[in-house]
Design an enzyme around this catalytic site. Structure first.
Site, PDB file in Angstrom:
ATOM      1  N   ARG A   9       0.811  -1.220   0.000  1.00  0.00           N
ATOM      2  CA  ARG A   9       0.000   0.000   0.000  1.00  0.00           C
ATOM      3  C   ARG A   9       0.845   1.271   0.000  1.00  0.00           C
ATOM      4  O   ARG A   9       0.311   2.367  -0.132  1.00  0.00           O
ATOM      5  CB  ARG A   9      -0.939  -0.005   1.203  1.00  0.00           C
ATOM      6  N   CYS A  10       2.154   1.121   0.144  1.00  0.00           N
ATOM      7  CA  CYS A  10       3.064   2.265   0.235  1.00  0.00           C
ATOM      8  C   CYS A  10       3.733   2.513  -1.119  1.00  0.00           C
ATOM      9  O   CYS A  10       4.341   1.615  -1.694  1.00  0.00           O
ATOM     10  CB  CYS A  10       4.125   1.986   1.304  1.00  0.00           C
ATOM     11  N   SER A  11       3.648   3.730  -1.621  1.00  0.00           N
ATOM     12  CA  SER A  11       4.223   4.041  -2.935  1.00  0.00           C
ATOM     13  C   SER A  11       5.743   3.880  -2.941  1.00  0.00           C
ATOM     14  O   SER A  11       6.312   3.381  -3.915  1.00  0.00           O
ATOM     15  CB  SER A  11       3.837   5.451  -3.380  1.00  0.00           C
ATOM     16  N   ARG A  14       6.502   0.236  -3.129  1.00  0.00           N
ATOM     17  CA  ARG A  14       6.276  -0.268  -4.489  1.00  0.00           C
ATOM     18  C   ARG A  14       7.414   0.155  -5.419  1.00  0.00           C
ATOM     19  O   ARG A  14       7.854  -0.623  -6.263  1.00  0.00           O
ATOM     20  CB  ARG A  14       4.926   0.215  -5.027  1.00  0.00           C
TER      21      ARG A  14
END
Length: 113
Positions: A9-11, A14
């Protein structure tokens, strides 16, 4: 073996994962919110990062602000808080043998792979 402690969920996490995928190297993914990290493993990661436990804490997380902000905690207490509340752990963390890096910015990962 390279390992990434990843939160999908963390950019930034990712982005770190993408760097590893594009590196062509073998690596494993630990979704640390789903697969809890032990206290001893977290201590080892902090040692590899060569930082103080407080430097690994996400201080803007609601749980930190509500339960820990303004309280003086020992290193051991901070580690226990991160084990109990893994959202407090900065991300992503990439470990490669005896080296580790926090992927903020994600390019930090390139220094150890």
């Amino acid at each position: 073996m390279i390992t990434i402690l990843h939160n999908p969920r963390c950019s930034k996490s990712r982005e770190g994962l993408s760097l590893l995928e594009n590196s062509g190297k073998d690596f494993g993914v630990i979704k640390y919110l789903d697969e809890p990290i032990s206290e001893s493993a977290l201590k080892n990661i902090i040692s590899l990062l060569k930082i103080k436990p407080i430097e690994l804490v996400r201080k803007n997380e609601a749980i930190w602000k509500s339960d820990f902000k303004g309280i003086t905690l020992s290193d051991a207490q901070i580690i226990k808080a991160m084990v109990r509340h893994p959202k407090l752990i900065e991300r992503p963390i990439v470990i490669n043998s005896k080296k580790a890096a926090i992927g903020r910015p994600p390019q930090n990962i390139l220094n150890i792979i």
